[in-house]
Design a protein around this motif. Sequence first.
Motif, PDB file in Angstrom:
ATOM      1  N   LYS A   4      12.905  21.039  22.513  1.00  0.00           N
ATOM      2  CA  LYS A   4      11.645  20.763  23.148  1.00  0.00           C
ATOM      3  C   LYS A   4      11.045  21.802  23.950  1.00  0.00           C
ATOM      4  CE  LYS A   4      12.345  17.769  27.243  1.00  0.00           C
ATOM      5  NZ  LYS A   4      12.081  16.861  27.671  1.00  0.00           N
ATOM      6  N   TRP A   5      12.105  22.630  24.419  1.00  0.00           N
ATOM      7  CA  TRP A   5      11.437  23.725  25.581  1.00  0.00           C
ATOM      8  C   TRP A   5      11.513  25.082  24.987  1.00  0.00           C
ATOM      9  CZ3 TRP A   5      15.669  26.814  25.548  1.00  0.00           C
ATOM     10  CH2 TRP A   5      16.934  26.238  25.303  1.00  0.00           C
ATOM     11  N   GLU A   6      12.154  25.327  23.627  1.00  0.00           N
ATOM     12  CA  GLU A   6      12.261  26.660  23.246  1.00  0.00           C
ATOM     13  C   GLU A   6      10.905  27.508  22.831  1.00  0.00           C
ATOM     14  OE1 GLU A   6      14.953  25.933  19.820  1.00  0.00           O
ATOM     15  OE2 GLU A   6      16.661  26.605  20.939  1.00  0.00           O
ATOM     16  N   ASP A   7       9.639  26.711  22.833  1.00  0.00           N
ATOM     17  CA  ASP A   7       8.264  27.484  22.700  1.00  0.00           C
ATOM     18  C   ASP A   7       7.748  27.420  23.915  1.00  0.00           C
ATOM     19  OD1 ASP A   7       7.895  24.698  22.618  1.00  0.00           O
ATOM     20  OD2 ASP A   7       6.392  24.863  20.951  1.00  0.00           O
ATOM     21  N   GLN A   8       8.343  27.171  24.903  1.00  0.00           N
ATOM     22  CA  GLN A   8       7.650  27.226  26.492  1.00  0.00           C
ATOM     23  C   GLN A   8       8.187  28.193  27.136  1.00  0.00           C
ATOM     24  OE1 GLN A   8       5.806  23.941  27.589  1.00  0.00           O
ATOM     25  NE2 GLN A   8       5.593  24.247  25.292  1.00  0.00           N
ATOM     26  N   HIS A   9       7.557  28.576  28.133  1.00  0.00           N
ATOM     27  CA  HIS A   9       7.895  29.483  29.354  1.00  0.00           C
ATOM     28  C   HIS A   9       8.523  28.513  30.250  1.00  0.00           C
ATOM     29  CE1 HIS A   9       4.374  31.603  27.719  1.00  0.00           C
ATOM     30  NE2 HIS A   9       5.068  32.630  27.864  1.00  0.00           N
ATOM     31  N   ILE A  10      10.031  29.237  30.482  1.00  0.00           N
ATOM     32  CA  ILE A  10      10.755  27.979  31.555  1.00  0.00           C
ATOM     33  C   ILE A  10      11.072  29.101  32.613  1.00  0.00           C
ATOM     34  CG2 ILE A  10      13.037  27.363  31.829  1.00  0.00           C
ATOM     35  CD1 ILE A  10      13.316  27.253  28.822  1.00  0.00           C
ATOM     36  N   TRP A  23       6.254  26.019  45.169  1.00  0.00           N
ATOM     37  CA  TRP A  23       5.549  26.655  44.065  1.00  0.00           C
ATOM     38  C   TRP A  23       5.556  26.161  42.684  1.00  0.00           C
ATOM     39  CZ3 TRP A  23       2.806  30.821  42.629  1.00  0.00           C
ATOM     40  CH2 TRP A  23       3.196  31.492  41.480  1.00  0.00           C
ATOM     41  N   VAL A  24       6.618  25.382  42.379  1.00  0.00           N
ATOM     42  CA  VAL A  24       7.084  24.520  41.062  1.00  0.00           C
ATOM     43  C   VAL A  24       5.757  23.458  41.024  1.00  0.00           C
ATOM     44  CG1 VAL A  24       8.394  22.728  39.890  1.00  0.00           C
ATOM     45  CG2 VAL A  24       9.368  24.996  40.724  1.00  0.00           C
ATOM     46  N   GLN A  25       5.715  22.941  42.207  1.00  0.00           N
ATOM     47  CA  GLN A  25       4.391  21.958  42.151  1.00  0.00           C
ATOM     48  C   GLN A  25       3.331  22.573  41.965  1.00  0.00           C
ATOM     49  OE1 GLN A  25       4.536  19.637  45.781  1.00  0.00           O
ATOM     50  NE2 GLN A  25       3.210  18.075  45.143  1.00  0.00           N
ATOM     51  N   TRP A  26       3.064  23.682  42.654  1.00  0.00           N
ATOM     52  CA  TRP A  26       1.763  24.294  42.491  1.00  0.00           C
ATOM     53  C   TRP A  26       1.400  24.744  40.945  1.00  0.00           C
ATOM     54  CZ3 TRP A  26      -0.231  29.130  40.792  1.00  0.00           C
ATOM     55  CH2 TRP A  26      -1.560  29.467  41.256  1.00  0.00           C
ATOM     56  N   VAL A  27       2.420  25.328  40.214  1.00  0.00           N
ATOM     57  CA  VAL A  27       2.325  25.556  38.952  1.00  0.00           C
ATOM     58  C   VAL A  27       2.122  24.457  38.010  1.00  0.00           C
ATOM     59  CG1 VAL A  27       3.486  26.696  36.798  1.00  0.00           C
ATOM     60  CG2 VAL A  27       3.601  27.745  39.285  1.00  0.00           C
ATOM     61  N   LEU A  28       2.874  23.517  38.425  1.00  0.00           N
ATOM     62  CA  LEU A  28       2.666  22.185  37.508  1.00  0.00           C
ATOM     63  C   LEU A  28       1.380  21.408  37.554  1.00  0.00           C
ATOM     64  CD1 LEU A  28       5.875  20.081  38.499  1.00  0.00           C
ATOM     65  CD2 LEU A  28       5.176  20.279  36.218  1.00  0.00           C
ATOM     66  N   GLU A  29       0.809  21.659  38.710  1.00  0.00           N
ATOM     67  CA  GLU A  29      -0.684  21.185  38.938  1.00  0.00           C
ATOM     68  C   GLU A  29      -1.660  21.929  38.164  1.00  0.00           C
ATOM     69  OE1 GLU A  29      -1.199  20.720  43.107  1.00  0.00           O
ATOM     70  OE2 GLU A  29       0.025  18.982  43.226  1.00  0.00           O
ATOM     71  N   ARG A  30      -1.328  23.149  37.802  1.00  0.00           N
ATOM     72  CA  ARG A  30      -2.534  23.951  37.260  1.00  0.00           C
ATOM     73  C   ARG A  30      -2.116  24.354  35.739  1.00  0.00           C
ATOM     74  NH1 ARG A  30      -2.081  24.324  42.277  1.00  0.00           N
ATOM     75  NH2 ARG A  30      -3.611  24.886  43.507  1.00  0.00           N
ATOM     76  N   LYS A  32      -2.265  23.304  32.806  1.00  0.00           N
ATOM     77  CA  LYS A  32      -3.231  22.622  31.901  1.00  0.00           C
ATOM     78  C   LYS A  32      -3.093  22.277  30.425  1.00  0.00           C
ATOM     79  CE  LYS A  32      -5.618  21.253  35.828  1.00  0.00           C
ATOM     80  NZ  LYS A  32      -4.716  20.046  36.474  1.00  0.00           N
ATOM     81  N   ASN A  33      -2.465  23.637  30.123  1.00  0.00           N
ATOM     82  CA  ASN A  33      -2.204  24.029  28.595  1.00  0.00           C
ATOM     83  C   ASN A  33      -0.783  23.650  28.552  1.00  0.00           C
ATOM     84  OD1 ASN A  33      -4.846  24.670  27.929  1.00  0.00           O
ATOM     85  ND2 ASN A  33      -4.361  26.620  28.718  1.00  0.00           N
ATOM     86  N   ASN A  34       0.040  22.944  29.188  1.00  0.00           N
ATOM     87  CA  ASN A  34       1.398  22.582  29.084  1.00  0.00           C
ATOM     88  C   ASN A  34       2.137  23.654  28.498  1.00  0.00           C
ATOM     89  OD1 ASN A  34       3.352  20.582  29.242  1.00  0.00           O
ATOM     90  ND2 ASN A  34       3.136  20.082  26.916  1.00  0.00           N
ATOM     91  N   GLN A  35       2.302  24.716  29.172  1.00  0.00           N
ATOM     92  CA  GLN A  35       2.937  26.069  28.863  1.00  0.00           C
ATOM     93  C   GLN A  35       4.446  26.238  29.667  1.00  0.00           C
ATOM     94  OE1 GLN A  35      -0.175  29.517  28.236  1.00  0.00           O
ATOM     95  NE2 GLN A  35      -0.763  28.102  29.752  1.00  0.00           N
ATOM     96  N   PHE A  36       4.507  25.407  30.616  1.00  0.00           N
ATOM     97  CA  PHE A  36       5.788  25.634  31.499  1.00  0.00           C
ATOM     98  C   PHE A  36       6.923  24.512  31.297  1.00  0.00           C
ATOM     99  CE2 PHE A  36       2.447  28.096  33.211  1.00  0.00           C
ATOM    100  CZ  PHE A  36       3.380  29.486  33.244  1.00  0.00           C
ATOM    101  N   MET A  37       8.106  24.856  31.519  1.00  0.00           N
ATOM    102  CA  MET A  37       9.040  23.894  31.754  1.00  0.00           C
ATOM    103  C   MET A  37       9.859  24.348  32.897  1.00  0.00           C
ATOM    104  SD  MET A  37       9.281  21.505  29.216  1.00  0.00           S
ATOM    105  CE  MET A  37      10.799  20.686  29.164  1.00  0.00           C
TER     106      MET A  37
END
Length: 137
Positions: A4-10, A23-30, A32-37
């Motif tokens: 499920k993560w292979e097309d994401q930015h990790i 920093w992780v929490q900051w990125v999670l909150e922003r 919006k396009n579900n681009q990060f794991m």
Amino acid sequence: MLEKWEDQHIVFFDGECGVCNFWVQWVLERDKNNQFMFASLQSGFGQKFLAERGLETKVFNTLYLWKPGQYYYTKSRAVLQIANILGGVYKLAAIGRIVPAFLSDQVYDLVSRNRMKLANQKCFLPDREQKKKFIEV
């Protein structure tokens, strides 16, 4: 089978660092396009990532951004790329790319060396939806 993560930015981070967790929490909150794991460097997944690239597996002072099969960034370049991927107003951080990496990484290293002093050591607990974005393997 495609994970499920292979097309994401990790984003690999120090799971025991307050600044990193902020920093992780900051990125999670922003994100919006579900681009990060996310994966801590201490996790089995994080250790495998480091070992496969011949990177340090005991000292966790570097943030990594990895796009499987494509690239990985470290330190200040990882931070700038994350901002760029988030888009919107955060893309303005791309102006930081005009600063040579060896200089911006010196600033990154200064923050990294002092991160435990800078951190508000409150524990970050992701909510149910955010937990889905963490790789625990």
